[in-house]
Every structure is written in C-alpha cells, then in structure tokens.
Design a protein around this motif. Structure first.
Motif, PDB file in Angstrom:
ATOM      1  N   GLY A  45       0.711  -1.380  -0.004  1.00 35.70           N
ATOM      2  CA  GLY A  45       0.034   0.151   0.038  1.00 35.70           C
ATOM      3  C   GLY A  45       0.809   1.272   0.078  1.00 35.70           C
ATOM      4  N   LYS A  46       0.124   2.379  -0.126  1.00 33.75           N
ATOM      5  CA  LYS A  46       0.828   3.824  -0.232  1.00 33.75           C
ATOM      6  C   LYS A  46      -0.174   4.825  -0.081  1.00 33.75           C
ATOM      7  N   GLY A  47       0.504   5.958   0.413  1.00 32.66           N
ATOM      8  CA  GLY A  47      -0.381   7.097   0.652  1.00 32.66           C
ATOM      9  C   GLY A  47       0.110   8.145   1.207  1.00 32.66           C
ATOM     10  N   GLN A  48      -0.503   8.780   2.196  1.00 35.54           N
ATOM     11  CA  GLN A  48      -0.047   9.993   2.738  1.00 35.54           C
ATOM     12  C   GLN A  48      -0.092   9.698   4.409  1.00 35.54           C
ATOM     13  N   PHE A  49       0.950  10.142   5.048  1.00 41.05           N
ATOM     14  CA  PHE A  49       0.998   9.931   6.428  1.00 41.05           C
ATOM     15  C   PHE A  49       0.935  11.387   7.022  1.00 41.05           C
ATOM     16  N   PHE A  50      -0.042  11.421   7.971  1.00 42.70           N
ATOM     17  CA  PHE A  50      -0.150  12.744   8.430  1.00 42.70           C
ATOM     18  C   PHE A  50       0.239  12.532  10.175  1.00 42.70           C
ATOM     19  N   SER A  51       0.859  13.428  10.796  1.00 42.90           N
ATOM     20  CA  SER A  51       1.093  13.697  12.212  1.00 42.90           C
ATOM     21  C   SER A  51       1.496  14.917  12.446  1.00 42.90           C
ATOM     22  N   GLY A  52       0.799  15.761  13.176  1.00 43.66           N
ATOM     23  CA  GLY A  52       0.980  17.020  13.623  1.00 43.66           C
ATOM     24  C   GLY A  52       1.257  17.901  12.464  1.00 43.66           C
ATOM     25  N   GLU A  53       2.378  18.556  12.356  1.00 43.36           N
ATOM     26  CA  GLU A  53       2.675  19.352  11.360  1.00 43.36           C
ATOM     27  C   GLU A  53       3.332  18.489   9.952  1.00 43.36           C
ATOM     28  N   LEU A 161      16.165   0.113  18.214  1.00 39.66           N
ATOM     29  CA  LEU A 161      15.817   1.387  18.093  1.00 39.66           C
ATOM     30  C   LEU A 161      16.736   2.244  18.728  1.00 39.66           C
ATOM     31  N   GLU A 162      17.070   1.867  19.982  1.00 41.05           N
ATOM     32  CA  GLU A 162      17.959   2.669  20.843  1.00 41.05           C
ATOM     33  C   GLU A 162      19.555   2.725  20.363  1.00 41.05           C
ATOM     34  N   SER A 163      19.873   1.829  19.753  1.00 43.88           N
ATOM     35  CA  SER A 163      21.266   1.440  19.527  1.00 43.88           C
ATOM     36  C   SER A 163      21.690   2.465  18.363  1.00 43.88           C
ATOM     37  N   GLU A 164      23.054   2.526  18.060  1.00 43.74           N
ATOM     38  CA  GLU A 164      23.756   3.473  17.303  1.00 43.74           C
ATOM     39  C   GLU A 164      23.351   3.076  15.754  1.00 43.74           C
ATOM     40  N   ASN A 165      23.000   1.819  15.581  1.00 47.55           N
ATOM     41  CA  ASN A 165      23.083   1.118  14.297  1.00 47.55           C
ATOM     42  C   ASN A 165      21.463   1.781  13.753  1.00 47.55           C
ATOM     43  N   CYS A 166      20.603   2.290  14.665  1.00 48.02           N
ATOM     44  CA  CYS A 166      19.342   2.761  14.181  1.00 48.02           C
ATOM     45  C   CYS A 166      19.293   4.312  14.266  1.00 48.02           C
ATOM     46  N   GLU A 167      18.684   4.819  13.156  1.00 49.71           N
ATOM     47  CA  GLU A 167      18.221   6.303  13.243  1.00 49.71           C
ATOM     48  C   GLU A 167      16.787   6.744  13.376  1.00 49.71           C
ATOM     49  N   LEU A 168      16.364   7.493  14.276  1.00 47.14           N
ATOM     50  CA  LEU A 168      15.062   7.944  14.382  1.00 47.14           C
ATOM     51  C   LEU A 168      15.151   9.331  13.789  1.00 47.14           C
ATOM     52  N   LEU A 169      14.543   9.386  12.545  1.00 45.62           N
ATOM     53  CA  LEU A 169      14.480  10.753  11.950  1.00 45.62           C
ATOM     54  C   LEU A 169      13.200  11.279  12.158  1.00 45.62           C
ATOM     55  N   PRO A 170      13.113  12.334  13.176  1.00 49.33           N
ATOM     56  CA  PRO A 170      12.149  13.113  13.884  1.00 49.33           C
ATOM     57  C   PRO A 170      11.263  13.656  12.528  1.00 49.33           C
ATOM     58  N   LEU A 171       9.905  13.570  12.293  1.00 48.07           N
ATOM     59  CA  LEU A 171       9.305  14.098  11.335  1.00 48.07           C
ATOM     60  C   LEU A 171       8.116  15.353  11.951  1.00 48.07           C
ATOM     61  N   ASN A 172       8.269  15.588  13.209  1.00 49.05           N
ATOM     62  CA  ASN A 172       7.383  16.360  13.883  1.00 49.05           C
ATOM     63  C   ASN A 172       7.785  17.071  15.119  1.00 49.05           C
ATOM     64  N   GLU A 173       7.347  17.887  15.590  1.00 47.09           N
ATOM     65  CA  GLU A 173       7.615  18.356  17.034  1.00 47.09           C
ATOM     66  C   GLU A 173       6.490  17.767  17.849  1.00 47.09           C
ATOM     67  N   SER A 174       6.910  17.564  19.250  1.00 45.19           N
ATOM     68  CA  SER A 174       6.021  17.066  20.095  1.00 45.19           C
ATOM     69  C   SER A 174       4.438  18.009  19.923  1.00 45.19           C
ATOM     70  N   GLN A 175       3.387  17.048  20.077  1.00 44.06           N
ATOM     71  CA  GLN A 175       1.893  17.671  19.799  1.00 44.06           C
ATOM     72  C   GLN A 175       1.276  17.582  21.243  1.00 44.06           C
ATOM     73  N   PRO A 176       0.498  18.912  21.332  1.00 44.71           N
ATOM     74  CA  PRO A 176      -0.674  18.845  22.500  1.00 44.71           C
ATOM     75  C   PRO A 176      -1.365  17.565  22.201  1.00 44.71           C
ATOM     76  N   ARG A 177      -1.908  17.130  23.255  1.00 47.52           N
ATOM     77  CA  ARG A 177      -2.916  15.670  23.134  1.00 47.52           C
ATOM     78  C   ARG A 177      -4.374  16.542  22.952  1.00 47.52           C
ATOM     79  N   LEU A 178      -4.705  16.098  21.456  1.00 44.52           N
ATOM     80  CA  LEU A 178      -6.284  16.471  21.368  1.00 44.52           C
ATOM     81  C   LEU A 178      -7.280  15.744  22.038  1.00 44.52           C
ATOM     82  N   ASN A 179      -8.164  16.769  22.349  1.00 44.75           N
ATOM     83  CA  ASN A 179      -9.456  16.353  23.054  1.00 44.75           C
ATOM     84  C   ASN A 179     -10.339  15.665  21.829  1.00 44.75           C
ATOM     85  N   GLU A 180     -11.526  15.007  22.213  1.00 46.13           N
ATOM     86  CA  GLU A 180     -12.207  14.236  21.142  1.00 46.13           C
ATOM     87  C   GLU A 180     -12.928  15.433  20.257  1.00 46.13           C
TER      88      GLU A 180
END
Length: 288
Positions: A45-53, A161-180
């Motif tokens: 599958g493919k498409g668009q991923f949204f998270s925060g900004e 995920l914690e090791s030097e062999n893995c890179e976590l590329l940040p995609l957004n900044e921390s978001q405020p939790r949304l209410n319903e």
C-alpha cells in the motif's frame, strides 16, 4: 467503531506488547491517537502519512515509530478505496504499553535504557539506519511469536531502536494531546482539504468545516499543524505532484495544472521551496 481520536487498542491493559495486523483494501482513515507507543511496518500500500505538522508519503518497506498520543493517520491513496481495483493495504504494528509495566519502568535498573521511550509523547519518527533491515524482518514475522518470545522480541525491537545502528528521523515536534471535540474538527478539516485540495478552496470554506470563524480557525489550525492554511494546502498539492512525477509520464506543466496550480513558474518555485529540488530533478531521482 473506534472514536475519531480516542482510539483504543482492543487488548488487555496488562499486556506490555500488543500486535496488530492490518489487512484491508485501505488503512484506517481517521485521525486518531492512543497512549501506547507504535512501531509500524508498511508491507503493501501507499498514501499520505499525517502527524501534527508532518505530511509525507508512505509506501511498502517504510517503518514509523510514534510516541504516546501522537495524533496520526495513514491515509491510503484514492485508488485503494475503489473496490473494482481490488488493491490491498498490509501493515504490521507492535504497540508498547508502558503503563502496563507500572513502577517497574522507573524502579528496575535493568529497564533504565527504556525509560526515554516511556517519556516520548506526541512525536513521530521515520526509522532509518543499519538496524532498519533487522526491524523490518522482526515486524514481518511478529505474528509467529507467542507469550515470552513475543515479549522478548518486543524488547529486542526497542533495543535496536536505541542502538547506534538505528536512526530515528524526527518528522514532527511534540504535539499537544487533542481532546475528542478538537480531534473531530481536525478530521473534518483534513477530509475536506484532501477531497478538494486541487480546487480553489478558501479559508472561509475550510473554517466552516470546523464551525469556527476565520480568525479562530487560523489560531486553531496553526497550533495543531504549525502551518497556516495556505502552507498546508500547498504541501498537500506538492505531495500529490511528487506522486505523479514518480508514477506517471505526464508533463510537468500538466501535473502542475492537475494539482491546482495555474501558473507553472509558481508551481516550480513552490515545489523547490518544499523539497529543495526542482520537479525535473525529483523526477530524475525517482524514476518517473
């Protein structure tokens, strides 16, 4: 059906590791969040991923890691909603419920290296680096693990995920939790913008989807996406242009027109501003 924002993982609250297989024509298409951390491998599958900004593409082989209560949606491309096409969207997800560990996460020294994951909130990452292939292999076969072996494989994923062999590329900044209520508003706004993103939609029309004045909507939208309405709409159009450049042999001018730009020069400037390369260079790199 799960609520729009307060999405619940249907498992016991005593499980640290929870596994979910998604097998459907398209992925769950509502903006949602949950307290569990999430590690997802896209198999088909493919498409668009949204998270925060963040707004970007996903495709087979991608791995995303989401902190607690990161509002997000994997929105499959329109063709996956066409029943006649008989397309499939496949994904394997491991959820980490640090609440199930109770005080152990803060008191047991053996778990000290996992504490930073327990503190992640509202952020999402794309997984890269040498450890990616191992993570893909574990996630692809995770359904075969049971009981203690499943727990150990989950810990192994976090260790990689914690090791030097893995890179976590940040995609957004921390978001405020949304209410319903705000989550439902954002979902209506996003659906409207996606459906009409190639048309000359206005700020007023979009604010109406949230039942807000223009001024209130601008503050609401900027707080949750860190972008103005115009910037976000532009990003939606350029994301579609990237898809067309990669998957079709349409001319650049035709693509510009299809995604809502009447001026080719303005399209080229907008594309380069968001991607740092021109449409023709992008096409050359991505095989269109």
């Amino acid at each position: 059906m799960a609520k729009v924002i307060s999405f619940q993982i249907p498992k016991s609250n005593k499980e640290f590791i929870r596994f979910q297989e998604d097998r459907a024509p398209h992925f769950y298409d509502k903006l949602h969040q949950h307290p569990q951390l999430q590690l997802t491998l896209i198999l088909e599958g493919k498409g668009q991923f949204f998270s925060g900004e963040y707004l970007g593409r996903f495709q087979a082989g991608d791995v995303f890691f989401l902190g607690a209560n990161a509002a997000h949606v994997f929105r499959s491309d329109p063709e996956f909603f066409d029943k006649e096409r008989k397309l499939s969207s496949l994904g394997n997800t491991v959820f980490f419920d640090f609440q199930a560990l109770g005080k152990a996460i803060s008191e047991v020294e053996d778990l000290a290296s996992l504490r930073r994951f327990a503190e992640m909130s509202g952020t999402c990452f794309r997984v890269k680096g040498q450890g990616l292939e191992t993570i893909q292999e574990i996630l692809e076969n995770f359904g075969a693990f049971r009981d203690l072996d499943r727990f150990l494989q989950g810990i192994r994923l976090l260790t990689i995920l914690e090791s030097e062999n893995c890179e976590l590329l940040p995609l957004n900044e921390s978001q405020p939790r949304l209410n319903e209520r705000d989550g439902a508003r954002m979902n209506r706004v996003m659906e409207f913008m996606l459906k009409n993103r190639f048309e000359p939609i206005t700020l007023e029309q979009t604010a109406d989807q949230a039942n807000m004045s223009k001024e209130a909507f601008c503050r609401f939208f900027k707080l949750r996406t860190r972008k103005t309405f115009t910037q976000y709409l532009q990003q939606l159009r350029i994301a579609e242009a990237q898809k067309l450049l990669s998957e079709t042999d349409l001319s650049i001018s035709e693509i510009a027109y299809r995604v809502g730009y009447e001026n080719l020069s303005y399209f080229n400037r907008s594309f380069k501003m968001l991607t740092e390369i021109t449409p023709s260079v992008f096409r050359g790199k991505n095989g269109g």
